[in-house]
Design a protein around this motif. Structure first.
Motif, PDB file in Angstrom:
ATOM      1  N   LYS A 171       0.818  -1.227   0.000  1.00 20.16           N
ATOM      2  CA  LYS A 171       0.000   0.000   0.000  1.00 20.16           C
ATOM      3  C   LYS A 171       0.842   1.262   0.000  1.00 20.16           C
ATOM      4  O   LYS A 171       0.443   2.289  -0.521  1.00 20.16           O
ATOM      5  CB  LYS A 171      -0.893   0.017   1.239  1.00 20.16           C
ATOM      6  N   GLY A 172       2.013   1.175   0.633  1.00 23.77           N
ATOM      7  CA  GLY A 172       2.842   2.375   0.732  1.00 23.77           C
ATOM      8  C   GLY A 172       4.308   2.048   0.577  1.00 23.77           C
ATOM      9  O   GLY A 172       4.775   1.007   1.025  1.00 23.77           O
ATOM     10  N   ILE A 173       5.019   2.955  -0.113  1.00 27.54           N
ATOM     11  CA  ILE A 173       6.457   2.749  -0.320  1.00 27.54           C
ATOM     12  C   ILE A 173       7.190   4.035   0.057  1.00 27.54           C
ATOM     13  O   ILE A 173       6.819   5.125  -0.390  1.00 27.54           O
ATOM     14  CB  ILE A 173       6.751   2.401  -1.798  1.00 27.54           C
ATOM     15  N   LEU A 174       8.223   3.867   0.886  1.00 27.51           N
ATOM     16  CA  LEU A 174       9.088   4.993   1.192  1.00 27.51           C
ATOM     17  C   LEU A 174      10.341   4.794   0.339  1.00 27.51           C
ATOM     18  O   LEU A 174      11.132   3.891   0.581  1.00 27.51           O
ATOM     19  CB  LEU A 174       9.417   4.975   2.690  1.00 27.51           C
ATOM     20  N   ASN A 175      10.471   5.638  -0.668  1.00 23.16           N
ATOM     21  CA  ASN A 175      11.502   5.429  -1.677  1.00 23.16           C
ATOM     22  C   ASN A 175      12.703   6.333  -1.434  1.00 23.16           C
ATOM     23  O   ASN A 175      12.630   7.546  -1.610  1.00 23.16           O
ATOM     24  CB  ASN A 175      10.882   5.728  -3.058  1.00 23.16           C
ATOM     25  N   PHE A 176      13.812   5.740  -1.034  1.00 22.89           N
ATOM     26  CA  PHE A 176      15.030   6.517  -0.808  1.00 22.89           C
ATOM     27  C   PHE A 176      15.952   6.491  -2.026  1.00 22.89           C
ATOM     28  O   PHE A 176      17.059   6.998  -1.965  1.00 22.89           O
ATOM     29  CB  PHE A 176      15.783   5.975   0.413  1.00 22.89           C
ATOM     30  N   THR A 177      15.536   5.861  -3.091  1.00 17.78           N
ATOM     31  CA  THR A 177      16.380   5.828  -4.281  1.00 17.78           C
ATOM     32  C   THR A 177      16.039   7.031  -5.152  1.00 17.78           C
ATOM     33  O   THR A 177      14.946   7.586  -5.043  1.00 17.78           O
ATOM     34  CB  THR A 177      16.148   4.541  -5.112  1.00 17.78           C
ATOM     35  N   PRO A 178      16.931   7.408  -6.053  1.00 11.64           N
ATOM     36  CA  PRO A 178      16.613   8.540  -6.926  1.00 11.64           C
ATOM     37  C   PRO A 178      15.584   8.178  -8.002  1.00 11.64           C
ATOM     38  O   PRO A 178      15.115   9.065  -8.714  1.00 11.64           O
ATOM     39  CB  PRO A 178      17.961   8.881  -7.583  1.00 11.64           C
ATOM     40  N   ALA A 179      15.231   6.911  -8.130  1.00  8.08           N
ATOM     41  CA  ALA A 179      14.308   6.491  -9.205  1.00  8.08           C
ATOM     42  C   ALA A 179      12.902   7.022  -8.960  1.00  8.08           C
ATOM     43  O   ALA A 179      12.416   7.021  -7.828  1.00  8.08           O
ATOM     44  CB  ALA A 179      14.272   4.966  -9.268  1.00  8.08           C
ATOM     45  N   ARG A 180      12.271   7.471 -10.045  1.00  4.07           N
ATOM     46  CA  ARG A 180      10.852   7.860  -9.993  1.00  4.07           C
ATOM     47  C   ARG A 180      10.036   6.605 -10.220  1.00  4.07           C
ATOM     48  O   ARG A 180      10.160   5.978 -11.275  1.00  4.07           O
ATOM     49  CB  ARG A 180      10.529   8.877 -11.092  1.00  4.07           C
ATOM     50  N   LEU A 181       9.229   6.246  -9.259  1.00  6.78           N
ATOM     51  CA  LEU A 181       8.524   4.973  -9.367  1.00  6.78           C
ATOM     52  C   LEU A 181       7.155   5.135 -10.009  1.00  6.78           C
ATOM     53  O   LEU A 181       6.455   6.112  -9.764  1.00  6.78           O
ATOM     54  CB  LEU A 181       8.355   4.360  -7.973  1.00  6.78           C
ATOM     55  N   HIS A 182       6.798   4.156 -10.838  1.00  6.65           N
ATOM     56  CA  HIS A 182       5.461   4.140 -11.440  1.00  6.65           C
ATOM     57  C   HIS A 182       4.631   3.089 -10.717  1.00  6.65           C
ATOM     58  O   HIS A 182       4.999   1.925 -10.681  1.00  6.65           O
ATOM     59  CB  HIS A 182       5.555   3.830 -12.926  1.00  6.65           C
ATOM     60  N   VAL A 183       3.533   3.561 -10.151  1.00  2.00           N
ATOM     61  CA  VAL A 183       2.652   2.645  -9.414  1.00  2.00           C
ATOM     62  C   VAL A 183       1.202   2.979  -9.738  1.00  2.00           C
ATOM     63  O   VAL A 183       0.899   4.088 -10.156  1.00  2.00           O
ATOM     64  CB  VAL A 183       2.848   2.779  -7.875  1.00  2.00           C
ATOM     65  N   PRO A 184       0.296   2.017  -9.550  1.00  2.00           N
ATOM     66  CA  PRO A 184      -1.124   2.320  -9.714  1.00  2.00           C
ATOM     67  C   PRO A 184      -1.542   3.417  -8.730  1.00  2.00           C
ATOM     68  O   PRO A 184      -0.894   3.595  -7.695  1.00  2.00           O
ATOM     69  CB  PRO A 184      -1.818   0.997  -9.362  1.00  2.00           C
ATOM     70  N   GLU A 185      -2.610   4.111  -9.085  1.00  2.00           N
ATOM     71  CA  GLU A 185      -3.016   5.297  -8.323  1.00  2.00           C
ATOM     72  C   GLU A 185      -3.278   5.062  -6.836  1.00  2.00           C
ATOM     73  O   GLU A 185      -3.056   5.952  -6.026  1.00  2.00           O
ATOM     74  CB  GLU A 185      -4.288   5.863  -8.944  1.00  2.00           C
TER      75      GLU A 185
END
Ligand code: ATP
Length: 211
Positions: A171-185
């Motif tokens: 349900k939730g991702i805390l993204n510490f990488t520089p990548a822009r993540l694509h996820v469903p809305e």
């Protein structure tokens, strides 16, 4: 969770943990009340915003008195579901990931990292900060009901891992990488790029620091 609570705007909800942490410290030091000016100074949110936020909590500050610390704390506890611990999985036990595993979030918080994943044979099968490190291949098998993930992997593998997490119902991702993540809305991603944050701080100091 109390379903009768009015819906709090997202921007306000994001500030809740900040308020909560500060109020807990106040409470621990024996303070019974706090003014919006004091809060504003401590959490760096302007006092008009604080007053508006707190009005959603049913906490109306009184002139010359401020807010009742106990009332606010019990509200936050209920709202943030402090009684229930949210289990979190961490991906990438490198420098940053290791720091998170060693840092005991549950001390001040209602979240706990309960498992980690990596591909490095030297790390898989070990425990870091008391948390078991599994091979990424075991993601589907081990993740269970976990709905929150922290990504501290190299940027190029962030999306494929995310895709697998989405498949598993994250349900939730805390993204510490520089990548822009694509996820469903319906999936929430909070992006923290430490290098960018630091750069922007330095930029602000350079350009607006003396004002
Ligand atoms: P270190 O100095 O330990 O390499 P780092 O943070 O500088 O740490 P990164 O290259 O960012 O290193 O990798 C972070 C971690 O992610 C490492 O432990 C690495 O083994 C791990 N990793 C790399 N690829 C994957 C993957 N596909 N899935 C899970 N973890 C991975």
């Amino acid at each position: 969770m109390n379903n009768e609570q009015p819906k709090i705007p997202q921007a306000t909800a994001k500030r809740l943990p900040l308020y909560y942490r500060f109020l807990k410290n106040l409470h621990a030091s024996g303070k019974q009340r706090v003014s919006s000016a004091e809060l504003s100074e401590a959490v760096q949110v302007d006092s008009a915003t604080i007053r508006r936020d707190f009005s959603y909590f049913g906490a109306l500050g009184k002139k010359g008195y401020g807010y009742n610390v106990n009332y606010l704390l019990s509200f936050f506890r209920k709202t943030l579901d402090q009684d229930e611990t949210t289990e979190v999985a961490l991906f990438g036990v490198g420098n940053l990931g290791t720091a998170f595993l060693n840092y005991n979030f549950s001390k001040n918080n209602n979240t706990k990292i309960v498992m980690a994943f990596d591909v490095d044979p030297d790390k898989v099968g070990t425990e870091v900060g008391g948390v078991p490190v599994y091979h990424l291949d075991e993601l589907e098998e081990k993740l269970g009901e976990i709905t929150v993930a922290i990504l501290t992997v190299p940027a190029q593998v962030a999306q494929p891992i995310t895709d697998r997490l989405v498949q598993k119902g994250i349900k939730g991702i805390l993204n510490f990488t520089p990548a822009r993540l694509h996820v469903p809305e319906h999936i929430r991603v909070h992006h923290i790029d430490l290098a960018v944050e630091l750069q922007s701080l330095v930029y602000f100091l350079k350009h607006y620091g003396n004002e």
